[in-house]
Write an enzyme that holds these catalytic residues in place. Structure first.
Site, PDB file in Angstrom:
ATOM      1  N   ASP A 148       0.946  -0.799   0.147  1.00 17.09           N
ATOM      2  CA  ASP A 148      -0.570   0.172  -0.128  1.00 17.09           C
ATOM      3  C   ASP A 148       0.805   1.178   0.145  1.00 17.09           C
ATOM      4  O   ASP A 148       0.497   2.475   0.104  1.00 17.09           O
ATOM      5  CB  ASP A 148      -0.768   0.391   1.003  1.00 17.09           C
ATOM      6  CG  ASP A 148      -1.799  -1.223   1.310  1.00 17.09           C
ATOM      7  OD1 ASP A 148      -3.014  -1.555   0.119  1.00 17.09           O
ATOM      8  OD2 ASP A 148      -3.603  -1.279   2.060  1.00 17.09           O
ATOM      9  N   HIS A 188      29.919   3.798  -4.569  1.00 20.47           N
ATOM     10  CA  HIS A 188      28.324   4.420  -3.875  1.00 20.47           C
ATOM     11  C   HIS A 188      27.800   3.816  -2.763  1.00 20.47           C
ATOM     12  O   HIS A 188      26.309   3.362  -2.079  1.00 20.47           O
ATOM     13  CB  HIS A 188      27.230   3.728  -4.801  1.00 20.47           C
ATOM     14  CG  HIS A 188      27.279   4.468  -6.138  1.00 20.47           C
ATOM     15  ND1 HIS A 188      27.074   4.036  -7.479  1.00 20.47           N
ATOM     16  CD2 HIS A 188      27.860   5.895  -6.588  1.00 20.47           C
ATOM     17  CE1 HIS A 188      27.001   5.066  -8.386  1.00 20.47           C
ATOM     18  NE2 HIS A 188      27.769   5.746  -7.721  1.00 20.47           N
ATOM     19  N   ASP A 233      29.059  13.290  -1.011  1.00 22.11           N
ATOM     20  CA  ASP A 233      28.863  13.452  -2.149  1.00 22.11           C
ATOM     21  C   ASP A 233      27.072  13.870  -2.221  1.00 22.11           C
ATOM     22  O   ASP A 233      26.077  12.535  -1.980  1.00 22.11           O
ATOM     23  CB  ASP A 233      28.141  11.863  -3.482  1.00 22.11           C
ATOM     24  CG  ASP A 233      28.382  12.241  -4.374  1.00 22.11           C
ATOM     25  OD1 ASP A 233      27.816  12.916  -4.796  1.00 22.11           O
ATOM     26  OD2 ASP A 233      28.741  11.119  -5.325  1.00 22.11           O
ATOM     27  N   ASP A 276      24.931  18.116  -8.445  1.00 25.33           N
ATOM     28  CA  ASP A 276      25.518  17.193  -8.073  1.00 25.33           C
ATOM     29  C   ASP A 276      27.018  17.059  -7.764  1.00 25.33           C
ATOM     30  O   ASP A 276      27.737  17.427  -8.584  1.00 25.33           O
ATOM     31  CB  ASP A 276      25.536  15.571  -9.696  1.00 25.33           C
ATOM     32  CG  ASP A 276      26.853  14.624  -8.809  1.00 25.33           C
ATOM     33  OD1 ASP A 276      27.104  14.456  -7.982  1.00 25.33           O
ATOM     34  OD2 ASP A 276      26.717  13.739  -9.812  1.00 25.33           O
ATOM     35  N   HIS A 336      36.395   4.682 -11.409  1.00 27.22           N
ATOM     36  CA  HIS A 336      35.487   5.819 -12.302  1.00 27.22           C
ATOM     37  C   HIS A 336      36.192   6.930 -13.207  1.00 27.22           C
ATOM     38  O   HIS A 336      37.547   7.138 -13.399  1.00 27.22           O
ATOM     39  CB  HIS A 336      34.315   6.418 -11.383  1.00 27.22           C
ATOM     40  CG  HIS A 336      34.766   7.474 -10.656  1.00 27.22           C
ATOM     41  ND1 HIS A 336      35.134   8.553 -10.336  1.00 27.22           N
ATOM     42  CD2 HIS A 336      35.343   7.260  -8.736  1.00 27.22           C
ATOM     43  CE1 HIS A 336      35.206   9.355  -9.706  1.00 27.22           C
ATOM     44  NE2 HIS A 336      35.625   8.649  -8.580  1.00 27.22           N
ATOM     45  N   HIS A 382      30.458  13.042 -16.014  1.00 26.43           N
ATOM     46  CA  HIS A 382      29.209  12.496 -17.022  1.00 26.43           C
ATOM     47  C   HIS A 382      27.896  13.460 -17.487  1.00 26.43           C
ATOM     48  O   HIS A 382      28.542  14.097 -16.703  1.00 26.43           O
ATOM     49  CB  HIS A 382      28.244  11.778 -16.241  1.00 26.43           C
ATOM     50  CG  HIS A 382      28.128  12.281 -15.148  1.00 26.43           C
ATOM     51  ND1 HIS A 382      26.851  12.196 -14.048  1.00 26.43           N
ATOM     52  CD2 HIS A 382      28.596  12.086 -13.294  1.00 26.43           C
ATOM     53  CE1 HIS A 382      26.760  13.170 -13.125  1.00 26.43           C
ATOM     54  NE2 HIS A 382      27.413  12.683 -12.497  1.00 26.43           N
ATOM     55  N   HIS A 436      22.944  11.402 -14.064  1.00 28.84           N
ATOM     56  CA  HIS A 436      23.153  10.840 -15.845  1.00 28.84           C
ATOM     57  C   HIS A 436      22.909  11.385 -16.256  1.00 28.84           C
ATOM     58  O   HIS A 436      22.002  10.559 -16.734  1.00 28.84           O
ATOM     59  CB  HIS A 436      23.543   9.006 -15.208  1.00 28.84           C
ATOM     60  CG  HIS A 436      24.404   9.125 -14.086  1.00 28.84           C
ATOM     61  ND1 HIS A 436      24.912   8.369 -12.898  1.00 28.84           N
ATOM     62  CD2 HIS A 436      25.525   9.843 -13.565  1.00 28.84           C
ATOM     63  CE1 HIS A 436      25.918   7.911 -11.982  1.00 28.84           C
ATOM     64  NE2 HIS A 436      25.659   9.344 -12.505  1.00 28.84           N
ATOM     65  N   GLU A 462      34.610  15.053 -12.052  1.00 30.11           N
ATOM     66  CA  GLU A 462      34.728  14.416 -10.366  1.00 30.11           C
ATOM     67  C   GLU A 462      35.698  13.121  -9.897  1.00 30.11           C
ATOM     68  O   GLU A 462      35.511  12.358  -9.787  1.00 30.11           O
ATOM     69  CB  GLU A 462      33.248  14.002 -10.449  1.00 30.11           C
ATOM     70  CG  GLU A 462      32.683  12.919 -11.211  1.00 30.11           C
ATOM     71  CD  GLU A 462      31.452  12.008 -10.617  1.00 30.11           C
ATOM     72  OE1 GLU A 462      31.413  11.740  -9.660  1.00 30.11           O
ATOM     73  OE2 GLU A 462      30.244  12.620 -11.008  1.00 30.11           O
ATOM     74  N   TYR A 474      40.956   6.928  -4.348  1.00 33.89           N
ATOM     75  CA  TYR A 474      40.692   5.859  -3.210  1.00 33.89           C
ATOM     76  C   TYR A 474      41.622   4.867  -2.758  1.00 33.89           C
ATOM     77  O   TYR A 474      41.731   4.033  -3.498  1.00 33.89           O
ATOM     78  CB  TYR A 474      38.872   5.129  -3.218  1.00 33.89           C
ATOM     79  CG  TYR A 474      38.213   6.372  -4.231  1.00 33.89           C
ATOM     80  CD1 TYR A 474      37.597   6.873  -3.640  1.00 33.89           C
ATOM     81  CD2 TYR A 474      38.383   6.508  -5.643  1.00 33.89           C
ATOM     82  CE1 TYR A 474      36.551   8.035  -4.293  1.00 33.89           C
ATOM     83  CE2 TYR A 474      37.999   7.363  -6.135  1.00 33.89           C
ATOM     84  CZ  TYR A 474      37.016   8.072  -5.612  1.00 33.89           C
ATOM     85  OH  TYR A 474      36.305   9.142  -6.013  1.00 33.89           O
ATOM     86  N   ARG A 496      36.900  12.801  -3.392  1.00 31.27           N
ATOM     87  CA  ARG A 496      37.052  12.549  -4.770  1.00 31.27           C
ATOM     88  C   ARG A 496      36.119  14.663  -4.478  1.00 31.27           C
ATOM     89  O   ARG A 496      35.655  14.468  -3.738  1.00 31.27           O
ATOM     90  CB  ARG A 496      35.487  12.876  -4.991  1.00 31.27           C
ATOM     91  CG  ARG A 496      34.755  12.395  -6.128  1.00 31.27           C
ATOM     92  CD  ARG A 496      33.601  11.061  -6.864  1.00 31.27           C
ATOM     93  NE  ARG A 496      32.953  11.003  -5.666  1.00 31.27           N
ATOM     94  CZ  ARG A 496      32.563  10.090  -5.215  1.00 31.27           C
ATOM     95  NH1 ARG A 496      32.581   9.055  -5.037  1.00 31.27           N
ATOM     96  NH2 ARG A 496      31.514  10.069  -4.615  1.00 31.27           N
ATOM     97  N   GLU A 551      33.712  17.103  -6.797  1.00 27.01           N
ATOM     98  CA  GLU A 551      33.256  17.383  -7.852  1.00 27.01           C
ATOM     99  C   GLU A 551      32.542  18.361  -8.393  1.00 27.01           C
ATOM    100  O   GLU A 551      31.875  19.201  -7.479  1.00 27.01           O
ATOM    101  CB  GLU A 551      31.923  16.224  -7.899  1.00 27.01           C
ATOM    102  CG  GLU A 551      31.056  15.773  -9.336  1.00 27.01           C
ATOM    103  CD  GLU A 551      30.203  14.607  -8.801  1.00 27.01           C
ATOM    104  OE1 GLU A 551      29.551  14.323  -7.670  1.00 27.01           O
ATOM    105  OE2 GLU A 551      29.537  14.399  -9.729  1.00 27.01           O
TER     106      GLU A 551
HETATM  107  N1  GLY Z   1      26.745  11.333  -7.648  1.00 31.07           N
HETATM  108  C1  GLY Z   1      26.200  10.416  -8.666  1.00 31.07           C
HETATM  109  C2  GLY Z   1      27.540  10.966  -9.133  1.00 31.07           C
HETATM  110  O1  GLY Z   1      28.902  11.473  -8.531  1.00 31.07           O
HETATM  111  O2  GLY Z   1      27.961  10.464 -10.523  1.00 31.07           O
HETATM  112 MN    MN Z   2      28.643  12.307 -10.392  1.00 36.14          MN
HETATM  113 MN    MN Z   3      28.109  12.926  -7.382  1.00 37.68          MN
END
Ligand code: GLY
Ligand code: MN
Ligand code: MN
Length: 436
Positions: free
Chosen positions: A36, A240, A257, A268, A347, A351, A358, A381, A385, A402, A404
């Site tokens: 529900d 993540h 983040d 972001d 990574h 993006h 994204h 970004e 790590y 990081r 970004e």
């Molecule tokens: N927060 C997701 C990324 O940085 O791509």
């Molecule tokens: Mn990002």
């Molecule tokens: Mn991010």
């Protein structure tokens, strides 16, 4: 967004569809969280982009050259009893009056009317493969037209994913989209600054998460563009990380983040700062390396450059830095070719960002990296790590960093939309000391 902007978007789409084509776009569906209870409804970005219509259970049809109207909206009809329980509906009247559909019908008319709308169109555009049930429904309509060819019906022969044309359109942001993204980034940047001021050893990661969201909501951004990541110490190494349930330790860094969504547009931003307000020397060394990589990458984010240029600039700085720190041994060129940085930086450097965090749009065209153009918005970004392995000198182990930002490509370079979030280490320490 003004009605004129939606009209401009639909006109551009109708032109791309071509006079022989027809496009069909369904709204997002509600998703059950548990008995529900639904997840908060989020309209599909494509649907919002073209219609502004905020409800589930709707289908938009775009029919170039159709004299009764080129924009047809199927939606839930008004229903006082359902609206008493589940909230207001625009109904077919609202679809025309508020959302400027040329014609609107109850969703229950969809199966009856679609074969007639498809008949005579050569090219059919819809989100092929996005939802198997919708695919089957569209093919059912097409097959009804096919069944009538001897009576003169003319079924489409070409099937195109609507994304192919629509997402190229969404990749280039209009003036009003940029304004909204600038504001979204500004709200998030200010929220990051607030977290820096309020961070203390002993606080739980989730406290920073909710304070971030609280600040954004008070500024008009009730929803986040994606789940907030607050990772203290080694948790900052999980890309993540979403548990956000650990206590922040004196002497650790914390990686945040987080970015709000404002009026359907994402921000972001990642910032990494010392829990106790002061970087230790090895933390600062690594931080300055990531910052140098990020600055080098941002410099490459300019019109005429390739999509990959910022990433390559970041890799160069990070690899040189890892050699200097004694983590990597060898010649930079060969190390980059061998992807020796991968255990520490796994990574990509960014993006597209827009209505989706994204965002849509191809990164390659005809096999080559895309050329950046004014109006495109991307994140930059880079990060490091550092695992707790023998390859890493002890002082750098278990540190995740990081940085970004959201970057708009302009005519003569770029604009960092998230620039209000402090990132210079001295500036961060000053903010954390309550100085600004
Ligand atoms: N927060 C997701 C990324 O940085 O791509
Ligand atoms: Mn990002
Ligand atoms: Mn991010």
């Amino acid at each position: 967004m003004t009605p004129a902007e939606f009209q401009r978007r639909r006109r551009a789409l109708l032109k791309s569809i071509g006079p022989a084509g027809l496009a069909i776009l369904p709204a997002a569906s509600e998703v059950i969280r548990n008995r529900d209870v639904h997840y908060p409804f989020r309209q599909s970005s494509d649907f919002t982009y073209l219609t502004g219509f905020p409800e589930p259970a709707a289908v938009a049809v775009f029919a170039p050259g159709r004299k009764e109207g080129e924009f047809i909206l199927f939606c839930r009809p008004r229903d006082p009893e359902r609206e008493q329980w589940d909230g207001r509906r625009a109904g077919v009247e609202g679809a025309v009056a508020t959302y400027h559909a040329a014609q609107a019908y109850p969703l229950s008319d969809l199966d009856g009317l679609m074969p007639g709308l498809i008949d005579g169109r050569d090219r059919l555009l819809y989100p092929i493969g996005a939802d198997p049930a919708f695919d089957a429904r569209v093919l059912g309509w097409v097959n009804q037209v096919r069944a009538n060819v001897r009576k003169g019906a003319s079924p489409p022969e070409t099937f195109v994913t609507i994304e192919a044309v629509l997402h190229e359109q969404r990749l280039r942001k209009s003036h009003s989209e940029i304004k909204r993204m600038r504001r979204a980034a500004r709200i998030s940047a200010e929220a990051h600054r607030q977290l820096m001021r309020r961070c203390r050893p002993g606080r739980v990661e989730s406290e920073l998460e909710v304070e971030f969201q609280h600040h954004c909501a008070l500024q008009g951004a009730r929803f986040q563009a994606y789940p907030t990541i607050v990772g203290g110490g080694v948790n900052g190494c999980i890309l993540h990380y979403v548990e956000n349930d650990a206590r922040l330790a004196d002497g650790d860094l914390v990686l945040v983040d987080a970015g709000c969504e404002l009026g359907g547009y994402a921000s972001d931003i990642t910032r990494t700062f010392p829990v106790n307000g002061r970087f230790s020397p090895p933390q600062r060394e690594l931080y300055e390396l990531v910052l140098a990589a990020q600055r080098a990458a941002i410099t490459q984010a300019r019109p005429g450059n390739r999509w990959i240029d910022p990433h390559e600039a970041a890799l160069k700085v990070l690899t040189d830095g890892l050699i200097r720190l004694g983590v990597l041994v060898g010649k930079p060129k060969q190390l980059i070719k061998d992807e020796a940085y991968k255990p520490y930086y796994m990574h990509r450097t960014g993006h597209w960002i827009g209505m989706d965090v994204h965002d849509v749009g191809h990164y390659k065209q005809n096999g080559a990296w895309r050329i950046l153009e004014p109006g495109m918005v991307l994140t930059v970004e880079p990060g490091l790590y550092m695992p707790a392995t023998d390859a890493v000198p002890a002082p750098y182990r278990s540190i995740g960093i990081r940085i970004e930002d959201d970057v708009l490509i302009t005519e003569d370079g770029n604009e960092v939309l998230s620039a209000a979030a402090p990132k210079d280490p001295d500036a961060i320490e000053a903010v954390m000391a309550g100085g600004s």
